[in-house]
Design an enzyme around this catalytic site. Sequence first.
Site, PDB file in Angstrom:
ATOM      1  N   GLU A  97      54.291 -65.149  84.132  1.00 59.49           N
ATOM      2  CA  GLU A  97      53.143 -64.367  83.644  1.00 59.49           C
ATOM      3  C   GLU A  97      53.496 -63.525  82.418  1.00 59.49           C
ATOM      4  O   GLU A  97      54.607 -62.996  82.331  1.00 59.49           O
ATOM      5  CB  GLU A  97      52.709 -63.389  84.736  1.00 59.49           C
ATOM      6  CG  GLU A  97      51.450 -63.776  85.453  1.00 59.49           C
ATOM      7  CD  GLU A  97      50.187 -63.699  84.624  1.00 59.49           C
ATOM      8  OE1 GLU A  97      50.201 -63.100  83.523  1.00 59.49           O
ATOM      9  OE2 GLU A  97      49.160 -64.249  85.054  1.00 59.49           O
ATOM     10  N   ASP A  98      52.555 -63.349  81.521  1.00 59.71           N
ATOM     11  CA  ASP A  98      52.779 -62.462  80.369  1.00 59.71           C
ATOM     12  C   ASP A  98      51.969 -61.171  80.478  1.00 59.71           C
ATOM     13  O   ASP A  98      52.080 -60.311  79.611  1.00 59.71           O
ATOM     14  CB  ASP A  98      52.411 -63.164  79.054  1.00 59.71           C
ATOM     15  CG  ASP A  98      50.917 -63.344  78.907  1.00 59.71           C
ATOM     16  OD1 ASP A  98      50.262 -63.745  79.900  1.00 59.71           O
ATOM     17  OD2 ASP A  98      50.394 -63.076  77.811  1.00 59.71           O
ATOM     18  N   ASP A 157      50.949 -69.075  84.466  1.00 60.83           N
ATOM     19  CA  ASP A 157      49.776 -68.595  83.749  1.00 60.83           C
ATOM     20  C   ASP A 157      49.655 -69.460  82.483  1.00 60.83           C
ATOM     21  O   ASP A 157      50.606 -70.156  82.104  1.00 60.83           O
ATOM     22  CB  ASP A 157      49.977 -67.112  83.411  1.00 60.83           C
ATOM     23  CG  ASP A 157      48.883 -66.568  82.533  1.00 60.83           C
ATOM     24  OD1 ASP A 157      47.709 -66.816  82.831  1.00 60.83           O
ATOM     25  OD2 ASP A 157      49.197 -65.899  81.525  1.00 60.83           O
ATOM     26  N   LEU A 158      48.509 -69.428  81.836  1.00 62.79           N
ATOM     27  CA  LEU A 158      48.322 -70.270  80.646  1.00 62.79           C
ATOM     28  C   LEU A 158      48.453 -69.473  79.332  1.00 62.79           C
ATOM     29  O   LEU A 158      49.409 -69.626  78.571  1.00 62.79           O
ATOM     30  CB  LEU A 158      46.945 -70.935  80.699  1.00 62.79           C
ATOM     31  CG  LEU A 158      46.569 -71.768  79.486  1.00 62.79           C
ATOM     32  CD1 LEU A 158      47.368 -73.068  79.445  1.00 62.79           C
ATOM     33  CD2 LEU A 158      45.063 -72.096  79.488  1.00 62.79           C
ATOM     34  N   ASP A 159      47.444 -68.590  79.122  1.00 64.34           N
ATOM     35  CA  ASP A 159      47.376 -67.869  77.847  1.00 64.34           C
ATOM     36  C   ASP A 159      48.566 -66.913  77.686  1.00 64.34           C
ATOM     37  O   ASP A 159      48.771 -66.025  78.514  1.00 64.34           O
ATOM     38  CB  ASP A 159      46.081 -67.044  77.780  1.00 64.34           C
ATOM     39  CG  ASP A 159      44.840 -67.928  77.778  1.00 64.34           C
ATOM     40  OD1 ASP A 159      44.802 -68.873  76.981  1.00 64.34           O
ATOM     41  OD2 ASP A 159      43.905 -67.667  78.567  1.00 64.34           O
ATOM     42  N   LYS A 182      44.780 -58.726  78.747  1.00 59.40           N
ATOM     43  CA  LYS A 182      45.541 -59.923  79.096  1.00 59.40           C
ATOM     44  C   LYS A 182      45.437 -60.215  80.586  1.00 59.40           C
ATOM     45  O   LYS A 182      45.625 -59.320  81.408  1.00 59.40           O
ATOM     46  CB  LYS A 182      47.011 -59.762  78.695  1.00 59.40           C
ATOM     47  CG  LYS A 182      47.204 -59.864  77.194  1.00 59.40           C
ATOM     48  CD  LYS A 182      48.666 -59.925  76.828  1.00 59.40           C
ATOM     49  CE  LYS A 182      48.816 -60.015  75.319  1.00 59.40           C
ATOM     50  NZ  LYS A 182      50.234 -59.856  74.922  1.00 59.40           N
ATOM     51  N   LYS A 199      42.765 -61.222  88.478  1.00 58.87           N
ATOM     52  CA  LYS A 199      44.064 -60.546  88.537  1.00 58.87           C
ATOM     53  C   LYS A 199      43.820 -59.063  88.228  1.00 58.87           C
ATOM     54  O   LYS A 199      43.007 -58.793  87.344  1.00 58.87           O
ATOM     55  CB  LYS A 199      45.026 -61.143  87.499  1.00 58.87           C
ATOM     56  CG  LYS A 199      45.309 -62.628  87.694  1.00 58.87           C
ATOM     57  CD  LYS A 199      46.064 -63.183  86.486  1.00 58.87           C
ATOM     58  CE  LYS A 199      46.159 -64.701  86.553  1.00 58.87           C
ATOM     59  NZ  LYS A 199      46.738 -65.323  85.356  1.00 58.87           N
ATOM     60  N   THR A 216      47.730 -68.618  72.938  1.00 53.91           N
ATOM     61  CA  THR A 216      46.293 -68.363  72.752  1.00 53.91           C
ATOM     62  C   THR A 216      45.945 -66.882  72.848  1.00 53.91           C
ATOM     63  O   THR A 216      44.839 -66.494  72.490  1.00 53.91           O
ATOM     64  CB  THR A 216      45.485 -69.124  73.821  1.00 53.91           C
ATOM     65  OG1 THR A 216      46.210 -69.037  75.038  1.00 53.91           O
ATOM     66  CG2 THR A 216      45.285 -70.570  73.449  1.00 53.91           C
ATOM     67  N   SER A 263      45.383 -69.535  86.129  1.00 52.57           N
ATOM     68  CA  SER A 263      44.878 -68.845  84.935  1.00 52.57           C
ATOM     69  C   SER A 263      43.483 -68.268  85.162  1.00 52.57           C
ATOM     70  O   SER A 263      42.683 -68.832  85.906  1.00 52.57           O
ATOM     71  CB  SER A 263      44.806 -69.859  83.778  1.00 52.57           C
ATOM     72  OG  SER A 263      44.077 -69.341  82.698  1.00 52.57           O
ATOM     73  N   ALA A 264      43.198 -67.173  84.473  1.00 51.29           N
ATOM     74  CA  ALA A 264      41.860 -66.565  84.530  1.00 51.29           C
ATOM     75  C   ALA A 264      40.878 -67.274  83.599  1.00 51.29           C
ATOM     76  O   ALA A 264      39.677 -67.027  83.642  1.00 51.29           O
ATOM     77  CB  ALA A 264      41.948 -65.089  84.139  1.00 51.29           C
TER      78      ALA A 264
HETATM   79  C1  BG6 Z   1      43.237 -65.041  80.458  1.00 48.18           C
HETATM   80  C2  BG6 Z   1      43.519 -64.314  79.167  1.00 48.18           C
HETATM   81  O1  BG6 Z   1      44.194 -66.038  80.654  1.00 48.18           O
HETATM   82  O2  BG6 Z   1      41.938 -65.643  80.425  1.00 48.18           O
HETATM   83  C3  BG6 Z   1      42.409 -63.324  78.868  1.00 48.18           C
HETATM   84  O3  BG6 Z   1      44.755 -63.619  79.281  1.00 48.18           O
HETATM   85  C4  BG6 Z   1      41.071 -64.048  78.866  1.00 48.18           C
HETATM   86  O4  BG6 Z   1      42.661 -62.734  77.606  1.00 48.18           O
HETATM   87  C5  BG6 Z   1      40.863 -64.740  80.197  1.00 48.18           C
HETATM   88  O5  BG6 Z   1      40.010 -63.122  78.642  1.00 48.18           O
HETATM   89  C6  BG6 Z   1      39.549 -65.519  80.257  1.00 48.18           C
HETATM   90  O6  BG6 Z   1      39.623 -66.576  79.355  1.00 48.18           O
HETATM   91  P1  BG6 Z   1      38.392 -67.458  78.863  1.00 48.18           P
HETATM   92  O7  BG6 Z   1      39.045 -68.586  78.117  1.00 48.18           O
HETATM   93  O8  BG6 Z   1      37.685 -67.913  80.089  1.00 48.18           O
HETATM   94  O9  BG6 Z   1      37.537 -66.569  78.014  1.00 48.18           O
HETATM   95 MG    MG Z   2      48.424 -64.668  80.114  1.00 47.29          MG
END
Ligand code: BG6
Ligand code: MG
Length: 217
Positions: free
Chosen positions: A169-170, A9-11, A45, A145, A17, A114-115
Amino acid sequence: MNTKAFIFDLDGVIVDTAKYHYLAWQKIANELKIEFTHEHNELLKGVSRVRSLDIILELGKVEASQEDKDRWLVQKNEDYLSYLVDMDESEILPGVFPILKFLKENNQPIALGSASKNARPILEKTGLLSYFDAIVDGNDVTNAKPDPEVFLMAAKLLNTTPENSIVFEDSVAGIQAANIGNMTSIGIGEASTLHEAKYIFKDFTEIETSFIASLIK
Ligand code: BG6
Ligand code: MG
């Protein structure tokens, strides 16, 4: 076919972030006079931008027109991006780089799952883009997710099976997605929040390369 695949996962896993997402959502919530705590933030998240706004509005029992929602979504992302302007490799979370390096040295395929729709620029800014053999992000998936779509797509791109995929994943939603997809879930964060994960570490500095080596076998 590859043996193992490592999906990140990224964030909140690779970069911190999650705190910027929180700050940007908090501004919207404040404007709407909706109470928005760190606990509420856990619900967001791993969740898409659109769904995150809906959750905040549900928390405040606020009904809004599509036009208002679209405006807040743009505002949230502009604010979020303003925190990323000066982002560089110093924002990579502690312990992440040595693990990526270890995986590369051991010829293990690595993907992002990542989302976020902002994933690529973040990987570019932090200098990590070249570490990833595949990237699946919010622009590629339709089901958020805890639906495992994002991780299943990543495993497929890495030419491996879900059973041989390991997910870092967090978020609760992300751990559930990995579990539903029959992958090995590794939670990064608090055990009290991420108890559904197969393994839990407070952060990457707690992960020994010997543990990663045991997963590769
Ligand atoms: C996820 C984050 O990775 O991405 C969420 O955990 C975030 O908090 C989602 O809303 C969407 O991200 P973005 O950058 O497309 O707004
Ligand atoms: Mg995350």
